[in-house]
Design a protein around this motif. Sequence first.
Motif, mmCIF file in Angstrom:
data_model
loop_
_atom_site.group_PDB
_atom_site.id
_atom_site.type_symbol
_atom_site.label_atom_id
_atom_site.label_comp_id
_atom_site.label_asym_id
_atom_site.label_seq_id
_atom_site.Cartn_x
_atom_site.Cartn_y
_atom_site.Cartn_z
ATOM 1 N N ILE A 79 -3.992 2.443 -10.008
ATOM 2 C CA ILE A 79 -4.093 3.188 -8.749
ATOM 3 C C ILE A 79 -3.623 2.013 -7.833
ATOM 4 O O ILE A 79 -2.835 2.491 -6.535
ATOM 5 C CB ILE A 79 -5.521 3.043 -8.427
ATOM 6 C CG1 ILE A 79 -6.494 4.408 -9.238
ATOM 7 C CG2 ILE A 79 -6.143 3.271 -6.841
ATOM 8 C CD1 ILE A 79 -7.772 4.259 -8.981
ATOM 9 N N THR A 80 -3.742 0.784 -7.890
ATOM 10 C CA THR A 80 -3.034 -0.206 -6.905
ATOM 11 C C THR A 80 -1.196 0.273 -7.148
ATOM 12 O O THR A 80 -0.641 -0.029 -5.862
ATOM 13 C CB THR A 80 -3.326 -1.546 -7.454
ATOM 14 O OG1 THR A 80 -4.578 -1.625 -7.369
ATOM 15 C CG2 THR A 80 -2.646 -2.714 -6.493
ATOM 16 N N ALA A 81 -0.685 0.268 -8.277
ATOM 17 C CA ALA A 81 0.506 0.765 -8.298
ATOM 18 C C ALA A 81 0.866 1.809 -7.645
ATOM 19 O O ALA A 81 2.062 1.848 -7.061
ATOM 20 C CB ALA A 81 0.963 0.812 -9.813
ATOM 21 N N LEU A 82 0.118 2.827 -7.259
ATOM 22 C CA LEU A 82 0.454 4.282 -6.808
ATOM 23 C C LEU A 82 0.160 3.651 -5.210
ATOM 24 O O LEU A 82 0.763 4.597 -4.445
ATOM 25 C CB LEU A 82 -0.349 5.406 -7.384
ATOM 26 C CG LEU A 82 -0.055 5.848 -8.532
ATOM 27 C CD1 LEU A 82 -1.176 6.944 -8.831
ATOM 28 C CD2 LEU A 82 1.314 6.509 -8.640
ATOM 29 N N GLY A 83 -0.791 2.895 -4.863
ATOM 30 C CA GLY A 83 -1.116 2.711 -3.509
ATOM 31 C C GLY A 83 -2.291 3.220 -3.339
ATOM 32 O O GLY A 83 -2.338 4.316 -3.519
ATOM 33 N N PRO A 84 -3.215 2.435 -3.034
ATOM 34 C CA PRO A 84 -4.605 2.601 -2.788
ATOM 35 C C PRO A 84 -4.644 3.801 -1.618
ATOM 36 O O PRO A 84 -5.515 4.707 -1.531
ATOM 37 C CB PRO A 84 -5.497 1.626 -2.356
ATOM 38 C CG PRO A 84 -4.536 0.383 -3.136
ATOM 39 C CD PRO A 84 -3.134 0.868 -2.854
ATOM 40 N N GLY A 85 -3.914 3.573 -0.562
ATOM 41 C CA GLY A 85 -3.962 4.593 0.510
ATOM 42 C C GLY A 85 -3.534 6.151 0.234
ATOM 43 O O GLY A 85 -4.178 7.001 0.543
#
Length: 458
Positions: free
Chosen positions: A306-312
Amino acid sequence: MAVVPLKPNEMIQKKIFLLIIVITTVSVLVHHGNLVSWTMDAFYFGCSSFPSHPVPDQKPKHTNLAFLKTHKTASSTMQNLFFRFAERHNLTVALPIQSCSHQFCYPNSFNTHFVHPHTIPPNIIASHMRFNIKELRRLMPNDTIYITILREPSFMFESAFNYYFNYCHSFRRVPNRSLEAFLADPWHYYQPDEKDSMIARNNLAFDFGKDKDHPATDVKFIQDFLAEVEQTFSLVMIADYFDESLVVLRHLLSWDLDDILYLKLNMRKEDSKQKLTPALVSKIRAWNALDTYLYDYFNASLWHQITALGPGCVAKEVRELHQAQERLMRSCFNGQVQLRSSMQIKDKNLRPWQPRGTVDIMGYDLPGNISHGLSSHAQELCLKLVIPEIRYSRLLLHSQSMRYYHRHQLRTTQQTSTLKKVRSLHPEVKHVQLPPDATAPTAQKGSTPKKMHDETQS
């Protein structure tokens, strides 16, 4: 003392540094306690919306996948999603032979002999099994992506205890259906060699093909187990973060919004759920230590993705998913979702399977006027969204068997036509036999598709 102004490049670098700190902090906070709302528009810059139609240069949808359907982890909802995707894209789903019912002869280790011949070769497999990677690789295409789903062990075990109470001997020995009594002295009730004992301890580890009773103090076993799962599965979803997991799945498979729409299936009525004290949670996680190691490791792994995709960006897609679900529910249920106890559902084909005892599994009733204003395609979608697992599996097997017979009947017709042409061109040739199709699987005795009829699931 004079303040030295920052140069433009330094200001940009400082902003980027601060932004990274903020995003990382949000990720950690959400991971460890849901302390931050996932609706912060400030993080939405640079995020694309769900594609509503094919985008040029976009990767094609990945259609070959194997889903390890675990128990009491929202896996029925995922199976329904995969079944609908397969039908929408004219794919083949591997389904069990009739003697295995709707599971691949669970709890036996998966074997290709358990797969119905009318569903070979498959694109997707998503029914309950005990994982066996060697047999699956014999069956599935080489580019198959492996996916599974886990749930926090204490909530999963509480659900299994109440759901399977009358089917698992280790549970049935417990007086007064008391989860507290079982956890106070589990070895007093638990018999590891009983055929249904996998429900009572480390059910996740068992479903992955491992020894459910292996000592959790064996560090190397744990490390090897986790490494093997990580190497095999491209995504381990987490039921406790279901929608976020779906977004990661969408990106992994290059799917769109319509492909991940869902309604929750196989839910228990709220009053049949037991609240867990911190002490009970600790006891459950200790008793199911292998499952606990597995869950904790891949929960962290999901949040890395999720962090790699971007949490926002993930939060934005989750919000768009919820909006699409609301539109879907307005269409299918006239704005009012009709979630009911099984016996209150008018259409018995939509009644979910009910375990013996006090647990009440909820299902959906479609309104009688659903045909008003909806296309036949939309009506079909509404029906497939709410149809229970066993019924859907049977309908899917029927449709795929019909396709199988049509395909091989057409092939036979083409072969007959070729034979007549050969004889017309060469009258001297009186006996010509065309070789049988080597790729056609042999039909099982008694597997001719019969007309599907209404039946109550037992």
